[in-house]
Write a protein that holds these residues in place. Structure first.
Motif, PDB file in Angstrom:
ATOM      1  N   VAL A 102       0.777  -1.489   0.048  1.00  0.00           N
ATOM      2  CA  VAL A 102       0.045  -0.198  -0.034  1.00  0.00           C
ATOM      3  C   VAL A 102       0.896   1.289  -0.068  1.00  0.00           C
ATOM      4  N   PRO A 103       0.329   2.567  -0.249  1.00  0.00           N
ATOM      5  CA  PRO A 103       0.895   3.499  -0.232  1.00  0.00           C
ATOM      6  C   PRO A 103       1.552   3.988   1.223  1.00  0.00           C
ATOM      7  N   ALA A 104       2.307   5.145   1.212  1.00  0.00           N
ATOM      8  CA  ALA A 104       2.852   5.372   2.490  1.00  0.00           C
ATOM      9  C   ALA A 104       1.638   6.297   3.283  1.00  0.00           C
ATOM     10  N   GLU A 105       0.680   6.807   2.672  1.00  0.00           N
ATOM     11  CA  GLU A 105      -0.588   7.405   3.003  1.00  0.00           C
ATOM     12  C   GLU A 105      -1.187   6.343   3.929  1.00  0.00           C
ATOM     13  N   VAL A 106      -1.393   5.174   3.511  1.00  0.00           N
ATOM     14  CA  VAL A 106      -2.112   4.094   4.170  1.00  0.00           C
ATOM     15  C   VAL A 106      -1.593   3.560   5.267  1.00  0.00           C
ATOM     16  N   VAL A 107      -0.238   3.373   5.250  1.00  0.00           N
ATOM     17  CA  VAL A 107       0.551   2.975   6.393  1.00  0.00           C
ATOM     18  C   VAL A 107       0.630   4.098   7.510  1.00  0.00           C
ATOM     19  N   ASP A 108       0.745   5.472   6.976  1.00  0.00           N
ATOM     20  CA  ASP A 108       0.764   6.316   8.064  1.00  0.00           C
ATOM     21  C   ASP A 108      -0.569   6.417   8.733  1.00  0.00           C
ATOM     22  N   ALA A 109      -1.837   6.388   7.921  1.00  0.00           N
ATOM     23  CA  ALA A 109      -3.161   6.420   8.572  1.00  0.00           C
ATOM     24  C   ALA A 109      -3.311   5.170   9.523  1.00  0.00           C
ATOM     25  N   SER A 162       0.760   7.295  14.603  1.00  0.00           N
ATOM     26  CA  SER A 162       1.575   7.925  15.745  1.00  0.00           C
ATOM     27  C   SER A 162       2.808   8.622  15.010  1.00  0.00           C
ATOM     28  N   PHE A 163       2.937   8.745  13.693  1.00  0.00           N
ATOM     29  CA  PHE A 163       4.179   8.995  13.136  1.00  0.00           C
ATOM     30  C   PHE A 163       3.809  10.561  12.537  1.00  0.00           C
ATOM     31  N   ALA A 164       4.844  11.519  12.593  1.00  0.00           N
ATOM     32  CA  ALA A 164       4.900  12.801  12.342  1.00  0.00           C
ATOM     33  C   ALA A 164       4.703  12.716  10.597  1.00  0.00           C
ATOM     34  N   PRO A 165       4.118  13.761  10.104  1.00  0.00           N
ATOM     35  CA  PRO A 165       3.993  13.884   8.657  1.00  0.00           C
ATOM     36  C   PRO A 165       5.316  13.808   7.806  1.00  0.00           C
ATOM     37  N   GLY A 166       5.455  12.665   6.950  1.00  0.00           N
ATOM     38  CA  GLY A 166       6.746  12.633   6.146  1.00  0.00           C
ATOM     39  C   GLY A 166       7.382  11.514   6.650  1.00  0.00           C
ATOM     40  N   ALA A 177       6.823   8.080   4.749  1.00  0.00           N
ATOM     41  CA  ALA A 177       7.292   8.143   3.360  1.00  0.00           C
ATOM     42  C   ALA A 177       8.676   8.212   3.194  1.00  0.00           C
ATOM     43  N   ARG A 178       9.540   8.308   4.169  1.00  0.00           N
ATOM     44  CA  ARG A 178      10.994   8.159   3.970  1.00  0.00           C
ATOM     45  C   ARG A 178      11.451   6.909   3.812  1.00  0.00           C
ATOM     46  N   HIS A 179      10.567   5.746   4.294  1.00  0.00           N
ATOM     47  CA  HIS A 179      10.857   4.429   4.353  1.00  0.00           C
ATOM     48  C   HIS A 179      10.027   3.427   3.293  1.00  0.00           C
ATOM     49  N   ILE A 180       8.927   4.099   3.194  1.00  0.00           N
ATOM     50  CA  ILE A 180       7.866   3.261   2.592  1.00  0.00           C
ATOM     51  C   ILE A 180       7.043   3.998   1.245  1.00  0.00           C
ATOM     52  N   PRO A 181       7.283   3.455  -0.010  1.00  0.00           N
ATOM     53  CA  PRO A 181       7.626   2.073  -0.165  1.00  0.00           C
ATOM     54  C   PRO A 181       8.977   1.591  -0.587  1.00  0.00           C
ATOM     55  N   GLY A 182       9.937   2.589  -0.509  1.00  0.00           N
ATOM     56  CA  GLY A 182      11.303   2.256  -0.713  1.00  0.00           C
ATOM     57  C   GLY A 182      11.910   1.185  -0.224  1.00  0.00           C
ATOM     58  N   ALA A 183      11.566   0.821   1.081  1.00  0.00           N
ATOM     59  CA  ALA A 183      12.134  -0.297   1.772  1.00  0.00           C
ATOM     60  C   ALA A 183      11.498  -1.615   1.012  1.00  0.00           C
ATOM     61  N   TRP A 184      10.336  -1.403   0.624  1.00  0.00           N
ATOM     62  CA  TRP A 184       9.606  -2.618  -0.107  1.00  0.00           C
ATOM     63  C   TRP A 184      10.313  -2.880  -1.407  1.00  0.00           C
ATOM     64  N   GLU A 185      10.613  -1.808  -1.981  1.00  0.00           N
ATOM     65  CA  GLU A 185      11.103  -2.212  -3.400  1.00  0.00           C
ATOM     66  C   GLU A 185      12.711  -2.596  -3.346  1.00  0.00           C
ATOM     67  N   ARG A 186      13.293  -2.551  -2.423  1.00  0.00           N
ATOM     68  CA  ARG A 186      14.721  -2.930  -2.185  1.00  0.00           C
ATOM     69  C   ARG A 186      14.549  -4.745  -1.916  1.00  0.00           C
TER      70      ARG A 186
END
Length: 275
Positions: free
Chosen positions: A52-59, A63-67, A70-79
């Motif tokens: 799922v997109p970072a926005e879904v994980v964030d929702a 408890s995490f601050a904006p952004g 997105a510094r980790h998802i989906p980049g970590a899954w692409e690797r």
């Protein structure tokens, strides 16, 4: 059942926390190629949701601050495929439990029975409105009793967390504000120094504290007001109430047996620092 939910949280949380405090899980995730702790954290915990997109994980995490997500998802899954990170988290967490508990507890019939009862509770609640719980509950249950205990405790942790998010949303408390209220409840002074938020920009933390002050939840010195403490207590009480459903599938005798089975395990884990 709300008392039961609170007691089960106290007993199960140290089982889940080995994922974050012990070395084995981090080592497994690093061996896959995750470059930082947070890459591994987001990649493995969010994996049951699918790609799922970072926005879904964030929702879902809330408890995490904006952004931050997105510094980790989906980049970590692409690797590294999400499935690989998920499996590494389970392997490492089970290895931590086995090491800390030692063979006399880890290989005992009592632990196997405790794992079975925990699993029955973990699979026993409705999934409606429980995104993280639904994702975890859909995963296969491990055959190994130690891994099964960790897995089922973590399923229950996500069930509770989904309810906690609902309680926070209902109280109009955002993720950063929730951490600040928790810091105040724990006596952290100033609350901005709390480990979950101290890295955030000072302006963001100041704005969060100012918002709590404007609502009458903290005073000019940044401490709880009566209204703030009452709101925090209501959130915790509602969280307990919403976390009770899984344990309703167990009889009173089974609940007593589960508590008795968990107590020595939790005591060993807390003594090792999992608290």
């Amino acid at each position: 059942m709300t008392h039961t939910a609170r007691r089960m949280f106290e007993l199960l949380e140290p089982i889940c926390l080995v994922t974050y405090f012990a070395d084995e899980c981090n080592e497994e995730l690093a061996a896959l190629g995750h470059r930082t702790y947070w890459d591994g954290y987001f990649a493995s915990r969010a994996a049951p949701l699918g790609r799922v997109p970072a926005e879904v994980v964030d929702a879902a995490f809330y408890s995490f601050a904006p952004g931050e997500v997105a510094r980790h998802i989906p980049g970590a899954w692409e690797r590294i495929p999400p499935e690989a990170s998920l499996a590494a988290r389970e392997r490492g967490s089970a290895a931590s439990l086995r090491r800390i508990l030692g063979p006399e507890l880890a290989d005992s019939p009592g632990l196997a029975r405790t794992a079975d009862l925990t699993t029955r509770a973990a699979l026993g609640a409705p999934v409606a409105g429980r995104v993280m719980y639904a994702g975890m509950r859909a995963l296969p249950v491990p055959a190994d009793p130690v891994a099964r205990l960790w897995h089922s405790a973590t399923v229950l942790r996500e069930h509770r967390a989904d309810g906690h998010v609902a309680a926070l949303v209902g109280a109009r408390i955002g993720g950063t504000e929730a951490h600040l209220l928790s810091a105040l409840a724990m006596g952290v002074d100033p609350p901005e120094s709390f480990g979950r938020v101290h890295h955030l920009p000072k302006a963001r933390l100041a704005a969060a504290v100012a918002g709590l002050r404007e609502r009458g939840l903290v005073d000019a010195e940044g401490r709880f007001t009566g209204a703030g403490r009452a709101l925090k207590d209501r959130i915790e009480a509602l969280t307990d109430e919403l976390a009770a459903a899984p344990y309703e599938v167990l009889s009173p005798a089974e609940l007593d047996e589960l508590v008795a089975g968990l107590e020595p395990l939790t005591a060993r884990l807390v003594a090792a620092g999992s608290a």
